[in-house]
Each structure stands twice: as C-alpha cells, then as structure tokens.
Scaffold this motif. Structure first.
Motif, short mmCIF file in Angstrom:
data_model
loop_
_atom_site.label_atom_id
_atom_site.label_comp_id
_atom_site.label_asym_id
_atom_site.label_seq_id
_atom_site.Cartn_x
_atom_site.Cartn_y
_atom_site.Cartn_z
N PHE A 155 18.03 -68.28 26.65
CA PHE A 155 18.50 -70.00 27.23
C PHE A 155 17.16 -70.14 28.63
O PHE A 155 17.46 -69.53 29.25
CB PHE A 155 20.35 -69.90 27.69
CG PHE A 155 20.97 -69.96 26.64
CD1 PHE A 155 21.07 -68.52 26.03
CD2 PHE A 155 22.04 -71.12 26.13
CE1 PHE A 155 22.28 -68.94 24.66
CE2 PHE A 155 22.82 -70.76 24.96
CZ PHE A 155 23.06 -70.13 25.01
N GLU A 156 17.19 -71.16 28.94
CA GLU A 156 16.04 -71.47 29.57
C GLU A 156 16.80 -72.84 30.52
O GLU A 156 17.12 -73.70 30.08
CB GLU A 156 14.60 -71.97 29.34
CG GLU A 156 13.55 -71.97 30.19
CD GLU A 156 13.70 -71.43 31.42
OE1 GLU A 156 13.47 -69.84 31.54
OE2 GLU A 156 13.36 -71.86 32.90
N ALA A 157 16.77 -72.62 31.93
CA ALA A 157 17.12 -73.71 32.45
C ALA A 157 16.45 -74.79 32.66
O ALA A 157 16.86 -76.04 32.47
CB ALA A 157 17.56 -73.15 34.17
N GLY A 212 9.02 -69.82 29.87
CA GLY A 212 7.48 -69.23 30.41
C GLY A 212 7.93 -68.54 31.77
O GLY A 212 7.38 -67.63 32.38
N ILE A 262 1.71 -69.50 38.11
CA ILE A 262 0.98 -69.18 38.49
C ILE A 262 -0.15 -71.01 37.79
O ILE A 262 0.00 -71.43 36.89
CB ILE A 262 0.20 -68.43 37.35
CG1 ILE A 262 1.50 -66.60 38.27
CG2 ILE A 262 -0.64 -67.59 37.23
CD1 ILE A 262 1.50 -65.65 36.97
N GLY A 321 17.48 -61.66 32.77
CA GLY A 321 16.01 -62.44 32.81
C GLY A 321 15.34 -63.58 33.76
O GLY A 321 14.61 -64.01 33.56
N ALA A 335 7.99 -57.18 34.67
CA ALA A 335 9.45 -57.84 34.15
C ALA A 335 9.43 -57.02 32.76
O ALA A 335 10.47 -56.76 31.96
CB ALA A 335 9.37 -58.88 34.54
C1 LIG Z 1 2.69 -68.56 42.33
C2 LIG Z 1 3.22 -67.04 41.74
C3 LIG Z 1 1.90 -66.03 41.15
C4 LIG Z 1 2.16 -64.43 40.48
N1 LIG Z 1 1.10 -63.96 40.38
C5 LIG Z 1 0.80 -63.15 39.83
C6 LIG Z 1 0.11 -62.56 39.27
O1 LIG Z 1 -1.27 -62.62 39.62
N2 LIG Z 1 0.10 -61.26 38.83
C7 LIG Z 1 1.39 -60.33 38.65
O2 LIG Z 1 1.97 -59.66 38.05
N3 LIG Z 1 2.66 -60.65 39.27
C8 LIG Z 1 2.32 -62.33 39.66
N4 LIG Z 1 3.71 -62.76 40.45
C9 LIG Z 1 5.10 -62.60 40.29
C10 LIG Z 1 5.83 -62.72 38.47
O3 LIG Z 1 4.85 -63.55 37.90
C11 LIG Z 1 6.87 -62.09 38.49
O4 LIG Z 1 7.28 -60.87 39.11
C12 LIG Z 1 7.76 -62.24 36.82
O5 LIG Z 1 7.36 -62.90 36.59
C13 LIG Z 1 9.04 -62.27 36.65
O6 LIG Z 1 9.63 -61.82 35.68
P1 LIG Z 1 11.00 -62.89 35.11
O7 LIG Z 1 10.90 -62.56 34.00
O8 LIG Z 1 12.22 -61.17 36.02
O9 LIG Z 1 11.80 -63.82 35.45
P2 LIG Z 1 10.59 -65.63 35.97
O10 LIG Z 1 9.48 -65.31 35.76
O11 LIG Z 1 11.01 -65.64 37.51
O12 LIG Z 1 11.35 -66.28 34.62
C14 LIG Z 1 13.05 -66.49 34.94
C15 LIG Z 1 13.58 -67.61 33.89
O13 LIG Z 1 14.73 -67.46 34.31
C16 LIG Z 1 14.86 -68.74 34.51
N5 LIG Z 1 16.21 -69.16 34.65
C17 LIG Z 1 16.69 -68.67 35.78
N6 LIG Z 1 18.24 -68.67 36.20
C18 LIG Z 1 18.78 -69.20 35.21
C19 LIG Z 1 19.95 -70.02 34.36
N7 LIG Z 1 20.87 -69.94 35.60
N8 LIG Z 1 20.16 -70.08 33.18
C20 LIG Z 1 18.99 -70.50 32.26
N9 LIG Z 1 17.95 -69.78 32.77
C21 LIG Z 1 17.35 -69.65 34.08
C22 LIG Z 1 14.11 -69.11 35.31
O14 LIG Z 1 14.02 -71.29 35.11
C23 LIG Z 1 13.09 -68.80 34.73
O15 LIG Z 1 12.45 -69.74 33.82
C24 LIG Z 1 3.57 -64.18 41.09
C25 LIG Z 1 4.91 -64.72 41.17
C26 LIG Z 1 4.20 -66.59 41.61
C27 LIG Z 1 5.48 -67.14 41.91
#
Ligand SMILES: Cc1cc2nc3c(=O)[nH]c(=O)nc-3n(C[C@H](O)[C@H](O)[C@H](O)COP(=O)(O)OP(=O)(O)OC[C@H]3O[C@@H](n4cnc5c(N)ncnc54)[C@H](O)[C@@H]3O)c2cc1C
Ligand SMILES: Cc1cc2nc3c(=O)[nH]c(=O)nc-3n(C[C@H](O)[C@H](O)[C@H](O)COP(=O)(O)OP(=O)(O)OC[C@H]3O[C@@H](n4cnc5c(N)ncnc54)[C@H](O)[C@@H]3O)c2cc1C
Ligand code: SF4
Ligand code: SF4
Ligand code: FES
Lengths: 281, 457
Positions: B165-167, B172, B179, B228, B439
């Motif tokens: 489920f993606e908001a 991605g 990024i 996640g 992650a």
């Molecule tokens: C601008 C930027 C640059 C970065 N550059 C780097 C880098 O160069 N190298 C590196 O290693 N890390 C980098 N990071 C950090 C890295 O991107 C994150 O640590 C990583 O993406 C975390 O992954 P995640 O799956 O936990 O969450 P996220 O990638 O944040 O994904 C979470 C997803 O869950 C969805 N979501 C949230 N709540 C809900 C809900 N209630 N219902 C449905 N969907 C929901 C969101 O829409 C999102 O798509 C960067 C971060 C940012 C913001």
C-alpha cells in the motif's frame, strides 16, 4: 487503476459537479474530509472537498469552480473519462454535535462541502440553520438540497438578485443579535468570508469552525506546504485539519500563502487556453 | 599497484543546466580493470562494512573475469536494489571504508562496480526466472520505499502473497520523491519496482493506510503487516519568518521538483518558485540535493548554511564534492536566527549568526555555540529548510497497541517485531532518517521474522 467520471453536471456557470467511481474511498468517506486528484501524468495534485458520497454505488461527489489550469482542465472532461489518481479520504472528519443549534454557512462553491455536514448534523438531531450565499442568483448552487436538510434556510446575494441583498455575515449577525441560542457555527467558503464570519461570532463567543483551503502537495503531512497558524502554532491543514477553530486562525497568512504562485498560475492558464482555443499570442 | 579507475562525469558547467545524471558509469574495460585491483582477501573487511553483507570479493571476481551475469546473480542473492545502492550508498563510511586497499591508497570502487553490474543487467532486460507458488498466506506492506520493496521481494520469494500500500501516486518512497533525477534516474527506480512486481507483488498506489484502511482493518485480509512508512514529516526551525512566501521545507521543494517534475513546468503543471538567490539550511544529503536542484532551476547563487564544520556534515562525500564543483557556496559554522520579509510577505534575507565548536555532545559531534555579535544577513528569495524529518504519525495514531518513542519512531525489536502482534516495522520509520541500505537491511530482517512468525502460527 483509474477513476471514472460517472456523472458530470454544470450546476451554474463555472461550477461543476462530478460523481467519480472510487468504491474504496466511498466506503470510508466522512463529512469534512477531502480527496486529492491528479488528472494525468503531467497534472498537479489538487485538493477538493468530498461534497457527497454513496457507499452503495461506490461514488464520491466533487463540486469545483473552474478558476485555474487544473480545475479548467477537469471541467473539460466528460462522463466516462478517467482521472488518473484520486486519493482519500484525507483530513479529519467533521465533529458531529448532538442536540445543538448550529448555523452552517456556505459561500460560493463552499455550499457543496457544507451540504454533507448539514445532512449529518440534521440526522444526529441538531437544529440546522443554513445560510448560503453567492455573488449573484445565477451562481447559487444546491439550494434545493440544502433546503431538504435544514430547519431554516437563508439565501444572500451580493447584488440582491435573490434573498437578502448583502453578505452571509449579515444574517449570522441578525440571528445572534436576535437572541437565538446558537451553540456552533460552521463556515466554509472563500477565506475572506470565513474570516468575516469568525469576526462576527467572536463577540458572541460562539464556537466557529472553518475549513481551510491552503495550497497542498501530498495531503498526507509530508511536505508542509499547507501549513497555517492557529493560535500561533504551526499546523498542517491536511492532517491536523482541514477544520479549525476560526477564532484562532491567522487568515492573513492563509491568504498571503494562497497568493504565492499567482504569476505562475497565470502562465499555466494562458498556456492551457492557447492549446485549447488556438493561440492568440 | 593498479590505479583506481575514474568514472566519467558530466562537466560541472554543463550539468548545472540539466537534470541528467551526473556520473556516467564505468565502461566494461574500466570495470574489469577496477575489479582486478581487488586482492580477494580471505577475510574480506569490506563485507563487514556493508550493512547487508553483499559478498563483495565474490561478485568482483566475476567482474574481473568478465562474467557479468554471474556477478549480478551473486549481488542479487543479497541485495535487490544494486543499481540504487551503487549510486547512493555512503560507500566511504561503509564497504569502501573497510577495504584493506584504502589503508595505503585508494579503496576498490565497490559501489561503482555494483552500479556497473546492475546497469549491465538492466540494459539487457531484467528477468525473473521463476514466479513462486504462493502458499496462500498474505502479507500487507505499508510504504514502497527501500524497506517496503525489500521486504516485499523477500516475502514473495518465500511464497507469500504480498500487497504493498503506497500513499503517493508513484512507488519508491524517497527514491522517487526525494533523491533527484541527476543522482538517481527515475527510470532506474521504475525498473527496480517493476522487478518487484514481476515477482508477483501487487502495488496499490494512492492508498493512505490509516485513512482508506487502518492496520486493524488490514488484518481481516492479511496475516501479517510490515510498516515501512519512512520518516517523511518535515521538521521546521521554529524561527521568525518561516511561513513567509518563498520558504520551503526540503520535502516540499524536492517533492515538487522530483515527484511532480515541476522543473519541466509548464509542460508539467506543478509550480515551483525559481529563486535567483537561494539559501539552503542543513548539511545532509537532503540539503545537497535541494541546493543542486535550485541551481539547475536557474539560480544565480546557491548558499548552504550549516551550523557545524565540514567534517560533521552527514552528506555523502561525493555529493559535497559535486556541490562544490558546481559552485555552491558553503557557509559553515553559521546558524539561521530569523527569516526576513519585504513587508509584503515575501522573503528577502535570512539573518545568521556565526558559530564555534565546543566539546562533543551526546551524538559525539562537536556542539556548535553561537558567537555573540556576529549576526549578519544573506540575501535570499527562496529559502529551503533541510534540517531533518521525523516519522509520520498517521499509522501509529490509528493502530491499537503500536507504541512509539517520544521522537515518534516506531518501537521495534532487532528483527522488526513491534509491540503489536503480527505487525513488523523497519527502515526510517523505526530508526529515524538513515540510509537506503539500512532500510533495506531492516526490510530483509523483517521478512525473515515474518516468515518465522507465520510458520509458527
Ligand atoms: C533528499 C534525500 C536524499 C537522500 N540521499 C540518500 C543517499 O544518498 N544515500 C542514502 O543511503 N540515503 C539517502 N537518503 C535517506 C534514504 O533515502 C532513506 O533512509 C530511505 O529511503 C528510507 O527508506 P524507507 O523505506 O524506510 O522509507 P521511505 O523511502 O521514506 O519510504 C516510505 C514510503 O512509505 C509511504 N507511506 C508513508 N506513510 C504511509 C501510509 N500511511 N500509507 C501508505 N504509504 C505510506 C511513503 O509515501 C513512502 O513512499 C536520502 C533521503 C532524502 C530525503
Ligand atoms: C482541503 C481543501 C478542500 C478544497 N475543496 C474545494 C472544493 O470542494 N471545491 C473547489 O472548487 N475548490 C476547493 N478547494 C480549492 C482548490 O483546491 C483550488 O481551487 C484548486 O487547487 C485550484 O487549482 P487550479 O489549478 O484550477 O487553480 P490555481 O491556478 O491553483 O488557482 C487560481 C487562483 O485562485 C485562487 N484560489 C484557489 N482556491 C481558492 C479558493 N478556494 N478561494 C479563493 N481563491 C482561491 C488561487 O490563490 C489562485 O490565485 C479546496 C482546497 C483545500 C485545501
Ligand atoms: S550495498 Fe552499499 S554498502 Fe553494501 S556493498 Fe553495495 S554499495 Fe557497499
Ligand atoms: S577488502 Fe578490498 S581488496 Fe579485500 S576483498 Fe574487499 S574489496 Fe577486495
Ligand atoms: S499538503 Fe503536504 S503536508 Fe499538508
């Protein structure tokens, strides 16, 4: 997955109603909530209040005014066309009072989001006094629907072509001054109108709920574009609202922020018209 | 000793006028030469430095032999998103930091080799060899960032039927909305997402869990849930002038630019203020990305304001290097005090104060302290605040029995188990802002834990 337009109706010039097939959202929708939509791949995400919902048919009704690029484009779509993305129900549901006397104020296109609240309030046993206003009689929407769910209905037009000649605030003031005991006022419409209503009710100390239409991008609390000041605290309208206590809202900030993209919005509309109607530039 | 291969890049002057990828990748010859530098250590230190323990010498050996097919198989048995990791992992603090060659000279370019092999695979079309038979057990995954995608891929391979489920309207997570294209082309993210779909995973976009359905309701159709949801809630500075027009959170700025493609306005509808003088506050990857996007939108001058010194900057070394080459000004040991407007609600300046470093604080970094009397103004018509994010409260607020810390992060065991039975979590939602690879590591662990949980049920 896409979202089909099942019904389209031009209510009055520039204001449209559409029923969109979205069964998962319809199952959950509550008065006071909104959706975000993106027409196609290149579109922007815009918020629109849920003006009605039908859980059985699986539809969400939206009512919108064609004022900019996206709403103009939306208004050009027809029944059976698809909208690519339709996200909701977002925001908090409206608080439903019990055994209260409530004044519901809708201005312009704001009459539509007031309607499901009026209906729910009436069903919950509240006394519903509705005031709906428009610039002119030919721009007034949903009078019949509102009458059906209201104990009393007042109409105002800026130019006097129907009902009271003047603003919705005049009627709010009359009712409060007449000594009618009012527990709550809900006002939805242009920010100037909501600010004026909050101004009228403040000396009477009547709780006044407004629904803030700030600029939004994601609608899920992720970007902060929708931030507003309420009682000097920063709130995100999409997740903390959209309804807030009107006596504490900084309306000047809201209006300033709504004007942020005016030059770009103009370019977008001009380009859109060029493409649609042949270029005059 | 062989010299470290240099990867071709777009020239700074040229690249600041476009959003195309900056680093262009190794040629086959370069990749083989670089792979030959690896000493094939018996006890490879590099592997200890990688949070998911990619079998680095093994894949590199295949590259040295020119057998790229075996190389990609080796990587993918552990890392589902190598094209992403090769580009965005902070290698200099992870795998490459531990490489023995780095002690005397330059470490093996592990990340660039990983990228090369993944790009090689994508150029011939990614194949899924066998679609697993599903066991009938169902797992719901909330969020399609690296944590969610990795958990989904692993669970699908373990024969669970998985729905994400993606908001947002695109999958991605940060890879898509945060990024920028010039660092991680969206076509690559899309290919990785498509690969996960080919494993049989269903992705429901436009589905905000907590709104369209709560976690409690998901349990009527699913046997376990993985959260996640990332750390997407922007933190503001709470200083004067933060709500002036022209002041953005980095999340808003980057979402408009990347997810909504406002850099292509008016072809795309979403609007963005193109500042002439842009100030970005912060020193992480998010700040670098914001600054470099602002430059590409046509700014004359972009300044990064960071309250500590360059050593403490959390951004990847390569991003800081690239930002400098592109002419971004770094104002280090500088902290914003307030944002100043023109009286008509538009930002014109930001007032800052100089800082100096004192003894290290609890995070081990030196604590910055303001130097009185050093207040000064920097001109700005756009200000971008990139000082961090915290997890979105939407899911915890609507899920019974799911406990969070006072920072809003979800409380979870090492394997991802939360305080609510059957609900697992990982990635930024648990750790706060971290890295793509951590992650993914969390998604992997949780997939294993979910498998054990469901087998025991
Ligand atoms: C601008 C930027 C640059 C970065 N550059 C780097 C880098 O160069 N190298 C590196 O290693 N890390 C980098 N990071 C950090 C890295 O991107 C994150 O640590 C990583 O993406 C975390 O992954 P995640 O799956 O936990 O969450 P996220 O990638 O944040 O994904 C979470 C997803 O869950 C969805 N979501 C949230 N709540 C809900 C809900 N209630 N219902 C449905 N969907 C929901 C969101 O829409 C999102 O798509 C960067 C971060 C940012 C913001
Ligand atoms: C929670 C929420 C619910 C909303 N519900 C509705 C709804 O049910 N029906 C509806 O028609 N609109 C509603 N809006 C407003 C709607 O989202 C905007 O009108 C829409 O984004 C316009 O997009 P556009 O590209 O067509 O116009 P734009 O080019 O974005 O806007 C054109 C101009 O109109 C101004 N403007 C925009 N909205 C308003 C407004 N409401 N009052 C006064 N001026 C405004 C803008 O500042 C701008 O200058 C809602 C907004 C929010 C945040
Ligand atoms: S996944 Fe990241 S840390 Fe691990 S080997 Fe690859 S680039 Fe290095
Ligand atoms: S530590 Fe360096 S040299 Fe040794 S195996 Fe790993 S990459 Fe090769
Ligand atoms: S619209 Fe992005 S936080 Fe409210």
């Amino acid at each position: 997955m896409s979202f089909k337009i099942l019904k389209k109706e031009e209510l009055v010039p520039t204001i449209y109603r559409m029923d969109i097939r979205a069964p998962r959202i319809a199952r959950k929708a509550q008065p006071g909530q909104f959706v975000m939509l993106r027409i196609n791949e290149k579109g922007e995400r815009v918020p629109l209040t849920i003006a009605d919902f039908d859980r059985e048919k699986g539809t969400i009704t939206i009512v919108f005014q064609a004022i900019g690029k996206t709403t103009m484009h939306l208004s050009s779509l027809d029944e059976n066309d698809d909208i690519q993305d339709f996200i909701g129900p977002l925001g908090n549901p409206a608080h439903i009072p019990k055994d209260e006397t409530v004044i519901l104020v809708g201005g312009g296109v704001g009459v539509a989001p007031v309607f499901p609240q009026a209906r729910t309030f009436a069903e919950a046993g509240n006394k519903v006094i509705s005031i709906i206003g428009a610039r002119s009689a030919n721009l007034l929407i949903w009078e019949k629907r509102m009458r059906e769910v209201s104990d009393e209905l007042y109409i105002t037009t800026d130019d006097g072509t129907k009902g009271h000649h003047g603003f919705v605030t005049d009627i709010v003031k009359n009712i409060l001054e007449s000594g009618t005991k009012v527990d709550r006022v809900v006002a939805i419409g242009p920010p100037v109108m909501m600010r004026a209503v909050a101004g009228v009710t403040r000396p009477f100390n009547v709780k006044t709920i407004v629904s803030l239409n700030s600029i939004m991008v994601d609608g899920t609390g992720m970007c902060g574009a929708c931030r507003v000041l309420v009682g000097n605290e920063t709130k995100f309208a999409c997740v903390d609202g959209p309804e807030f206590d009107g006596h504490f809202v900084d309306f000047t900030l809201l209006m300033n922020r709504l004007a942020m993209y005016q030059p770009e919005e103009k370019i977008a509309v001009e380009k859109y018209k060029c493409e649609r109607q042949g270029c005059l530039c | 000793m062989l010299r470290r291969q240099q990867m071709a890049e777009q020239e700074p002057k040229e690249r600041i006028t476009n959003f195309n990828e900056v680093a262009l990748g190794f040629t086959e010859e370069q990749a083989i030469e670089e792979a030959k530098r690896c000493l094939q250590c018996k006890k490879p230190k590099c592997v200890d430095g990688c949070p998911v323990e990619v079998k680095i010498p093994d894949f590199i050996k295949h590259v040295a032999n020119g057998d790229f097919d075996s190389a990609i198989k080796e990587i993918k048995s552990i890392n589902a998103l190598p094209a992403v990791c090769g580009r965005v992992c902070p290698q200099e603090t992870q795998c490459e930091k531990s490489c023995v060659l780095g002690k005397k000279g330059a470490a093996v370019s592990i990340g660039k080799l990983e990228r090369f092999v993944a790009d090689y695979e994508r150029s011939k079309g990614m194949e899924v060899h066998s679609i697993p038979d599903f066991t009938g057990r169902k797992v719901a995954i909330v969020g399609s960032g690296p944590a969610g995608l990795t958990a989904a891929a692993d669970l699908a391979r373990m024969q669970y039927s998985v729905t994400i489920f993606e908001a947002l309207h695109d999958a991605g997570g940060v890879l898509t909305y945060g990024i920028p294209e010039f660092r991680l082309p969206k076509e690559i993210v899309k290919a990785e997402v498509d690969y996960v779909k080919k494993l049989g995973v269903t992705i429901l976009l436009n589905s905000v869990v907590g709104k369209i359905e709560t976690v409690d309701e998901l349990f009527s159709r699913f046997d376990a849930v993985f959260l996640g949801t990332g750390a997407g809630l922007p933190v503001f500075l709470n200083i004067d002038g933060e709500n002036l027009n022209g002041v953005y959170s980095a999340n808003e700025f980057l979402t408009r630019v990347n997810l909504m493609k406002s850099y292509r306005f008016p072809e795309y509808d979403t609007l963005i203020k193109k500042g002439k003088r842009v100030v970005v506050i912060g020193g992480g990857n998010v700040a670098m990305d914001s600054a470099r996007c602002a430059l590409r939108l046509g700014a004359d001058q972009v300044t990064i304001v960071y309250r500590r010194s360059e050593e403490e900057m959390p951004a990847r070394a390569e991003e800081i290097e690239h930002a400098k080459e592109e002419g971004i000004i770094f104002r280090l040991l500088t902290n914003p005090v307030r944002i100043i407007g023109d009286g008509k609600n538009w930002v014109t300046h930001i007032e800052c104060i100089n800082m100096h470093l004192c003894e290290p604080d609890e995070s081990g970094r030196c604590r910055p302290v303001p130097t009185p009397g050093t207040e000064h103004k920097i001109e700005a018509d756009v200000v971008i605040i990139a000082v961090g994010t915290s997890p979105n409260p939407l899911v915890p607020r609507t899920t019974k029995g799911l406990d969070i810390t006072k920072h809003g992060t979800i409380i979870a065991e090492e394997d991802g188990a939360t305080t609510r039975r059957g609900v697992f979590a990982g990635g930024d939602a648990v750790t706060g802002s971290a890295t793509v690879i951590s992650a993914m590591g969390a998604g992997k662990k949780a997939a294993r834990a979910i498998d054990e949980y469901l087998k025991g049920k």
